[in-house]
Design a protein around this motif. Structure first.
Motif, PDB file in Angstrom:
ATOM      1  N   ARG A 153      -4.559  -1.446  -6.784  1.00 28.92           N
ATOM      2  CA  ARG A 153      -4.336  -2.312  -5.621  1.00 28.92           C
ATOM      3  C   ARG A 153      -3.297  -1.733  -4.665  1.00 28.92           C
ATOM      4  O   ARG A 153      -3.286  -2.063  -3.474  1.00 28.92           O
ATOM      5  CB  ARG A 153      -3.946  -3.720  -6.069  1.00 28.92           C
ATOM      6  N   CYS A 154      -2.409  -0.869  -5.182  1.00 32.50           N
ATOM      7  CA  CYS A 154      -1.378  -0.274  -4.322  1.00 32.50           C
ATOM      8  C   CYS A 154      -1.830   1.026  -3.658  1.00 32.50           C
ATOM      9  O   CYS A 154      -1.159   1.515  -2.749  1.00 32.50           O
ATOM     10  CB  CYS A 154      -0.111  -0.011  -5.127  1.00 32.50           C
ATOM     11  N   LEU A 155      -2.931   1.598  -4.116  1.00 30.01           N
ATOM     12  CA  LEU A 155      -3.357   2.901  -3.624  1.00 30.01           C
ATOM     13  C   LEU A 155      -4.248   2.738  -2.394  1.00 30.01           C
ATOM     14  O   LEU A 155      -5.297   2.069  -2.442  1.00 30.01           O
ATOM     15  CB  LEU A 155      -4.111   3.648  -4.735  1.00 30.01           C
ATOM     16  N   ALA A 156      -3.827   3.354  -1.306  1.00 28.05           N
ATOM     17  CA  ALA A 156      -4.602   3.287  -0.063  1.00 28.05           C
ATOM     18  C   ALA A 156      -5.932   4.020  -0.229  1.00 28.05           C
ATOM     19  O   ALA A 156      -6.053   4.927  -1.067  1.00 28.05           O
ATOM     20  CB  ALA A 156      -3.793   3.891   1.078  1.00 28.05           C
ATOM     21  N   PRO A 157      -6.944   3.661   0.555  1.00 26.55           N
ATOM     22  CA  PRO A 157      -8.236   4.348   0.469  1.00 26.55           C
ATOM     23  C   PRO A 157      -8.074   5.863   0.624  1.00 26.55           C
ATOM     24  O   PRO A 157      -7.366   6.333   1.510  1.00 26.55           O
ATOM     25  CB  PRO A 157      -9.023   3.746   1.637  1.00 26.55           C
ATOM     26  N   GLY A 158      -8.714   6.599  -0.263  1.00 20.02           N
ATOM     27  CA  GLY A 158      -8.639   8.055  -0.223  1.00 20.02           C
ATOM     28  C   GLY A 158      -7.425   8.640  -0.914  1.00 20.02           C
ATOM     29  O   GLY A 158      -7.288   9.865  -1.003  1.00 20.02           O
ATOM     30  N   GLY A 159      -6.526   7.779  -1.414  1.00 19.64           N
ATOM     31  CA  GLY A 159      -5.314   8.276  -2.057  1.00 19.64           C
ATOM     32  C   GLY A 159      -5.547   8.732  -3.490  1.00 19.64           C
ATOM     33  O   GLY A 159      -6.560   8.403  -4.121  1.00 19.64           O
ATOM     34  N   LEU A 160      -4.596   9.478  -4.003  1.00 16.38           N
ATOM     35  CA  LEU A 160      -4.647   9.983  -5.376  1.00 16.38           C
ATOM     36  C   LEU A 160      -3.484   9.407  -6.180  1.00 16.38           C
ATOM     37  O   LEU A 160      -2.420   9.112  -5.635  1.00 16.38           O
ATOM     38  CB  LEU A 160      -4.564  11.511  -5.405  1.00 16.38           C
ATOM     39  N   SER A 161      -3.711   9.276  -7.470  1.00 17.90           N
ATOM     40  CA  SER A 161      -2.650   8.850  -8.385  1.00 17.90           C
ATOM     41  C   SER A 161      -2.527   9.866  -9.513  1.00 17.90           C
ATOM     42  O   SER A 161      -3.533  10.451  -9.942  1.00 17.90           O
ATOM     43  CB  SER A 161      -2.962   7.470  -8.967  1.00 17.90           C
TER      44      SER A 161
ATOM     45  N   PRO B  67       0.799  -1.220   0.000  1.00 17.96           N
ATOM     46  CA  PRO B  67       0.000   0.000   0.000  1.00 17.96           C
ATOM     47  C   PRO B  67       0.842   1.285   0.000  1.00 17.96           C
ATOM     48  O   PRO B  67       1.913   1.346   0.605  1.00 17.96           O
ATOM     49  CB  PRO B  67      -0.798  -0.125   1.301  1.00 17.96           C
ATOM     50  N   PHE B  68       0.293   2.302  -0.669  1.00 15.23           N
ATOM     51  CA  PHE B  68       0.903   3.630  -0.699  1.00 15.23           C
ATOM     52  C   PHE B  68      -0.198   4.683  -0.597  1.00 15.23           C
ATOM     53  O   PHE B  68      -1.316   4.475  -1.077  1.00 15.23           O
ATOM     54  CB  PHE B  68       1.692   3.839  -1.991  1.00 15.23           C
ATOM     55  N   ASP B  69       0.152   5.809   0.005  1.00 13.98           N
ATOM     56  CA  ASP B  69      -0.818   6.902   0.140  1.00 13.98           C
ATOM     57  C   ASP B  69      -1.018   7.663  -1.174  1.00 13.98           C
ATOM     58  O   ASP B  69      -2.051   8.305  -1.365  1.00 13.98           O
ATOM     59  CB  ASP B  69      -0.349   7.877   1.229  1.00 13.98           C
TER      60      ASP B  69
END
Length: 398
Positions: A270-278, A243-245
């Motif tokens: 799958r790597c993005l934590a809930p609430g995160g942005l990419s 996981p990552f923010d």
């Protein structure tokens, strides 16, 4: 061209003339030149004309090579010194603006397109080819060309007046769009030489992981980020399961390949934590999908594809909310002009490691890229993505 013409047959009454006779060869050369003149007229380009953007012919074989092999023959004949132009980006801008490349397609071009569409050129060992053949050319080359920071992607020139300022503005724009805060854990897919992670760690206090398929880049990035909470890995992005923010990718998506776009976004999701942005920073094409240029594919970016908007949108469906789709493609022309100036200035030193044919290859690559963005054939996109949508909406930083 007169120096390349053969004398006429001294016996014009001869009943038969070989197709390989000097006279036949001269006729063929003349016909090819005339055909080239007609083609170039559509782009307002003259052969051996007085303007900086006119094409200067040094060896008449250029005509046969271009008509036989299209853009591949055109680029190779420039590398071999068959022709030149005082303003190479200007000439190529005229040619691309008139879409003359589309009138020179051949069976080789069609086979390349078919391969790009039906063969996954970016899986397994093939995924590492572009790293070995392009990014591992030598850090000395890229350090000389790219400026203060080793950032091999488009700068952001909204308020910048020089390359270094434009690259810093781009890195800061990425961080602001991702809403980075101290102690967030971020992932850089295709981290290059580590400059973006270094910037984010120093300016925004984040911790980071960067993955790359280039050994040269990984070694440099590790040294660059020494002492910072940054880990650099020589790793395929598809092997990430943590996981990552926030997740970003700058100038790497062009090497993912259309058959892997959905996989790429699945990995990010799958790597993005809930609430995160990419954030995805990529070149995008106005051309129909899966149409790599043969010369670029052979000499610069093997197994690479510039995505179309249709392909990106289809791969995002069901995976992300597109909070923002930002296009600043014209900024790439300015970035490339700055790289060309740096490369030219550094050539006396670089020439100790690279030969003249490499110089012409690299100059053609940069000039053709500048012309592509100048004519708006390609764009530069930054997409800001969220998994479920930002509550209340996303206010777009610029």
């Amino acid at each position: 061209m007169s120096g390349l013409m053969h004398p006429r047959n001294p016996h014009p009454s001869s009943p038969t003339m070989s197709a390989h006779s000097p006279h036949a060869h001269g006729n063929k050369a003349r016909r090819l030149r005339e055909a080239a003149e007609r083609l170039l007229a559509a782009a307002d380009v003259r052969i051996d004309g007085p303007r900086d953007s006119d094409l200067q012919v040094h060896d008449a074989r250029v005509f046969e090579r271009v008509f036989a092999h299209g853009s591949l023959g055109f680029g190779e004949s420039y590398m071999d010194g068959d022709w030149s132009a005082r303003d190479l980006p200007g000439l190529l801008t005229k040619l691309l603006g008139a879409r003359l490349d589309e009138r020179l397609r051949n069976i080789g071009t069609l086979l390349l397109w078919a391969q790009a569409r039906f063969v996954n050129l970016q899986r397994g060992k093939r995924a590492y080819v572009v790293g070995q053949r392009h990014y591992d050319l030598g850090n000395d080359l890229f350090a000389a060309m790219l400026g203060k920071r080793l950032v091999y992607s488009c700068g952001y020139w909204a308020e910048a007046t020089d390359l270094d300022a434009a690259q810093e503005a781009k890195l800061d724009l990425v961080c602001r769009k991702l809403r980075l805060r101290p102690d967030m854990r971020v992932l850089d897919i295709g981290c290059g030489w580590g400059e973006a992670l270094k910037f984010a760690a120093e300016r925004y206090g984040v911790r980071g992981v960067g993955v790359t398929i280039s050994r040269e880049q990984a070694a440099h990035a590790s040294a660059l980020c020494a002492g910072l909470p940054v880990e650099i890995r020589l790793q395929d992005y598809r092997d990430l399961h943590e996981p990552f923010d926030a997740v970003f990718s700058i100038g790497m998506f062009e090497h993912v390949g259309a058959r892997n776009y959905r996989t790429y976004f699945d990995v990010v999701r799958r790597c993005l934590a809930p609430g995160g942005l990419s954030l995805l920073h990529t070149i995008g094409s106005n051309q129909p999908p899966n149409r790599p240029d043969p010369w670029i594919a052979r000499y610069i970016f093997p197994n690479s594809q510039v995505p179309s908007m249709r392909q990106v949108a289809a791969a995002l469906e069901g995976r992300f909310v597109v909070e923002d789709w930002h296009n600043f493609g014209p900024d790439y022309d300015r970035t490339l002009q700055a790289w060309m100036a740096n490369f030219d200035a550094a050539w006396p030193r670089l020439s100790q490691c690279y030969d003249e044919r490499f110089r012409r290859m690299w100059w053609f690559y940069l000039a053709a890229s500048a012309a592509t963005f100048r004519t708006r054939r390609d764009q530069l996109w930054q997409l800001t993505l969220s998994a479920e949508g930002v509550p209340g909406g996303y206010r777009v930083p610029r």
